[in-house]
Design an enzyme around this catalytic site. Structure first.
Site, PDB file in Angstrom:
ATOM      1  N   TRP A  15       0.873  -1.180   0.000  1.00 51.02           N
ATOM      2  CA  TRP A  15       0.000   0.000   0.000  1.00 51.02           C
ATOM      3  C   TRP A  15       0.909   1.229   0.000  1.00 51.02           C
ATOM      4  CZ3 TRP A  15      -4.586  -2.251  -0.581  1.00 51.02           C
ATOM      5  CH2 TRP A  15      -5.704  -1.417  -0.765  1.00 51.02           C
ATOM      6  N   ASP A  16       0.327   2.414  -0.028  1.00 55.03           N
ATOM      7  CA  ASP A  16       1.189   3.599  -0.098  1.00 55.03           C
ATOM      8  C   ASP A  16       1.727   4.012   1.263  1.00 55.03           C
ATOM      9  OD1 ASP A  16      -1.207   4.543   0.853  1.00 55.03           O
ATOM     10  OD2 ASP A  16      -1.531   6.013  -0.749  1.00 55.03           O
ATOM     11  N   TRP A  17       1.723   3.089   2.221  1.00 48.79           N
ATOM     12  CA  TRP A  17       2.392   3.280   3.514  1.00 48.79           C
ATOM     13  C   TRP A  17       3.019   1.978   4.005  1.00 48.79           C
ATOM     14  CZ3 TRP A  17      -0.457  -0.393   5.631  1.00 48.79           C
ATOM     15  CH2 TRP A  17      -1.812  -0.484   5.286  1.00 48.79           C
ATOM     16  N   ASN A 297     -13.895  -0.244   1.932  1.00 46.89           N
ATOM     17  CA  ASN A 297     -13.207   1.036   1.780  1.00 46.89           C
ATOM     18  C   ASN A 297     -13.028   1.347   0.298  1.00 46.89           C
ATOM     19  OD1 ASN A 297     -11.260   3.318   2.654  1.00 46.89           O
ATOM     20  ND2 ASN A 297     -10.043   2.115   1.200  1.00 46.89           N
ATOM     21  N   GLU A 298     -13.713   2.365  -0.183  1.00 46.24           N
ATOM     22  CA  GLU A 298     -13.507   2.949  -1.508  1.00 46.24           C
ATOM     23  C   GLU A 298     -13.695   1.977  -2.669  1.00 46.24           C
ATOM     24  OE1 GLU A 298      -9.809   5.125  -1.526  1.00 46.24           O
ATOM     25  OE2 GLU A 298     -10.503   6.554  -0.023  1.00 46.24           O
ATOM     26  N   GLU A 390     -11.960  10.006   6.376  1.00 54.11           N
ATOM     27  CA  GLU A 390     -10.566   9.918   5.913  1.00 54.11           C
ATOM     28  C   GLU A 390     -10.103  11.281   5.435  1.00 54.11           C
ATOM     29  OE1 GLU A 390      -8.841   7.331   3.057  1.00 54.11           O
ATOM     30  OE2 GLU A 390      -9.800   5.526   3.867  1.00 54.11           O
TER      31      GLU A 390
END
Length: 588
Positions: A15-17, A297-298, A390
């Site tokens: 993921w982006d983290w 989520n999304e 968010e």
């Protein structure tokens, strides 16, 4: 690629983290349990209030190897946390029934009545008293079936214990003159949800320990949070997690584990999802902290992201609906009818497919324009969400965390080690570019790390203070994100290892039950009092306009009255009326 085809924590695909670590094996523990007679597969409750009394309906799913007659018993006692030593308290309620069981699975129920229990409240609203429900099924005629389930009772039958909290909790999402509201109501009181988004505690499951969970969750409570969103790209958390949330008064917004993807709708996939969802709902529904089930989520927004779905949106909307409403919503409403099922995050509600990244009038909103689009912090004041679930801004970790992964020669913002420990493609550049917008360039690496955390705290403070000042239009802010899965530059307020970033210290201030919010919007400087308490606040507001040498260039004074559970403008003035130019003074 194709993580959406595998029922696994989606963030394990990267993921982006977080890193891509597709771990395998069994986690959360395995046990071999011996007992005589039938087995308790699940036990769930519904609590109903009638005056001072609460009726507890217990449904027990049993499994018997052969047809048999058995004794089914249930009791409720105060938890040791209420100050009664374990095993010493008398049962508040007890019920027993003789049941005839067929071979295989069957369901039986018991009813108990509890007189005037203490109510469970979210953190900051009251206490979190918990009560222990203990169930036992034993072969008929066994001595173990003769009386209350105290510690001295003979062994033999299968025993299951869990904790309950007595509270009434609902999500109100109603049409109004401004769109569609979204707010939690607990025991008749509207509660502003203050908190953050939760991701798994570590990239490696072997490190999902109770000690780590407790450290992170206690830090959330210490920052005046009362709600966490278990994000849909992670996992259904352990019993330790939900038990700690029960104890700390942290309401749980529970996503189902689907995120940012298009998911299959074949019968075999949906059957797997249904079995998974039934287990998780039956496992978790008795936790008093569990406030909401959300479908994903999304995943609704993801229909507009990919070439395949852009070419055939109708097909993918049907797929989405088969999973979200056809399985998840149906199972949640069947097994946990007293909780709201919210179809997606962000969402305007069932059967509404609005763009809730930019539309702020209905349901919950994800607002990412400041980070992803590079807009200024003041852009948070351009939206008025009903509930923002968010929003976030990144920072670098502290020097000690950087030193744990970057050798001496790579301790600068653009080194290979720093870039590797940044999973967002433009992350480090966005941090530095924003820094140059608001500050002068720091003189060294340590100062750069520190200043990145200053600006992260300023960003989220700007959003939360303004949105809390909009109460009751806005009734929830959950920033992205509370924690990290490894040492990394990210949106978190708690570093990997649990250390507090400056944002977490600021969160303790901007989530204080009594808040003074200061902001500049549309040419007006404004001071707003926000009072989450149950009693009105009365006092005085004193403002000083100070030059940067500390000297006073003007002051103002106003009466401060803020009713309970509300926000009130205490003072405002046009920018041109201030005693000096904005670049020459600050407001104290």
């Amino acid at each position: 690629p194709h993580r959406n085809l595998l029922r696994k924590a989606q963030c394990m695909g990267g993921w982006d983290w977080g890193p891509c670590l597709m771990t395998g094996g069994v986690y959360d523990g395995v046990a071999l349990v011996a007992f005589d007679g039938p087995r308790i597969e699940y036990a769930t409750t519904r609590t109903r209030r009638s005056g001072r009394d609460w009726e507890v309906e217990v449904e027990v799913d049993l499994d018997a190897a052969a047809p048999c007659r058995a004794g089914l018993e249930a009791e409720i006692r105060p938890s040791p946390a209420l100050g009664v030593p374990e095993g010493r308290a008398e049962p508040l309620a007890f019920a027993r029934a003789e049941v005839e069981l067929p071979a295989g699975a069957s369901r039986r129920s018991l009813r108990l009545l509890v007189d005037d229990p203490e109510l469970w409240w979210p953190a900051g609203c009251g206490g979190q008293p918990l009560y222990e429900l203990k169930l036992r099924v034993v072969p008929a005629g066994s001595a173990a079936a003769a009386g209350p389930l105290g510690p001295a009772a003979p062994a033999g039958g299968h025993v299951l214990a869990k904790r309950l909290g007595f509270r009434e909790l609902s999500l109100v999402a109603e049409e109004d003159e401004e769109g569609r509201s979204m707010k939690f109501v607990v025991n008749g009181r509207e509660v502003f949800a203050k908190g953050a988004n939760w991701i798994p505690a570590d990239a490696l499951p072997s490190r999902w320990t109770r000690a780590r969970l407790e450290d992170l969750l206690r830090s959330a409570a210490l920052a005046n949070m009362n709600c966490l969103r278990v994000w849909g790209g992670g996992r259904y958390e352990s019993e330790d997690f939900y038990g700690l949330c029960d104890e700390l008064g942290l309401m749980v917004w529970q996503d189902c584990m689907f995120s940012c993807a298009l998911y299959p709708s074949e019968a075999s996939f949906l059957a797997d999802v249904e079995a998974e969802t039934r287990h998780q709902v039956l496992r978790l529904k008795d936790h008093p902290s569990l406030a909401l089930w959300c479908g994903n989520n999304e995943a609704l927004g993801a229909i507009t992201w990919y070439e395949e779905s852009k070419k055939s949106p109708a097909r993918y909307i049907v797929d989405y609906d088969r999973l979200t409403e056809g399985v998840l919503g149906r199972v949640v409403r069947e097994l946990d009818p007293d909780r709201t099922f919210w179809p997606s995050s962000p969402s305007a509600g069932p059967n509404d497919f609005s763009d809730n990244w930019h539309s702020d009038g209905r349901g919950d909103m994800h607002y990412w324009s400041v980070w992803h689009e590079g807009k200024p912090f003041s852009d948070y004041l351009s939206v008025r969400p009903r509930f923002c679930s968010e929003f976030g801004f990144q920072s670098f970790p502290s020097y000690g965390t950087v030193a744990s992964f970057a050798p001496e020669g790579e301790r600068n913002a653009t080194s290979p080690a720093m870039e590797h420990h940044q999973r967002h493609p433009r992350g480090n550049a966005l941090i530095v570019e924003t820094m140059l917008r608001y500050f002068r360039m720091p003189k060294g690496f340590r100062e750069t790390l520190y200043l990145s955390q200053v600006q992260q705290a300023l960003a989220i403070k700007t959003a939360v203070e303004y949105w809390r000042s909009l109460r009751p239009r806005c009734m929830g802010t959950l920033y992205w994100q509370l924690n990290d899965v490894w040492p990394v530059s990210s949106w978190s307020s708690l570093e990997y290892g649990g250390g507090w970033k400056l944002l977490h210290y600021e969160a303790r201030r901007f989530y204080d039950p009594l808040l003074l919010a200061l902001y500049l919007k549309d040419g007006l400087v404004r001071a707003v009092g926000v009072n989450d308490g149950t009693e009105a606040f009365r006092g005085r507001l004193s403002l000083g306009f100070r030059r940067f040498d500390g000297s006073l260039s003007g002051c103002a004074d106003a009466e401060a009255r803020v009713p309970a559970g509300s926000a009130a403008v205490l003072w405002e003035a046009p920018l041109e009326s201030l005693p000096a130019k904005p670049a020459e003074i600050y407001l104290e």
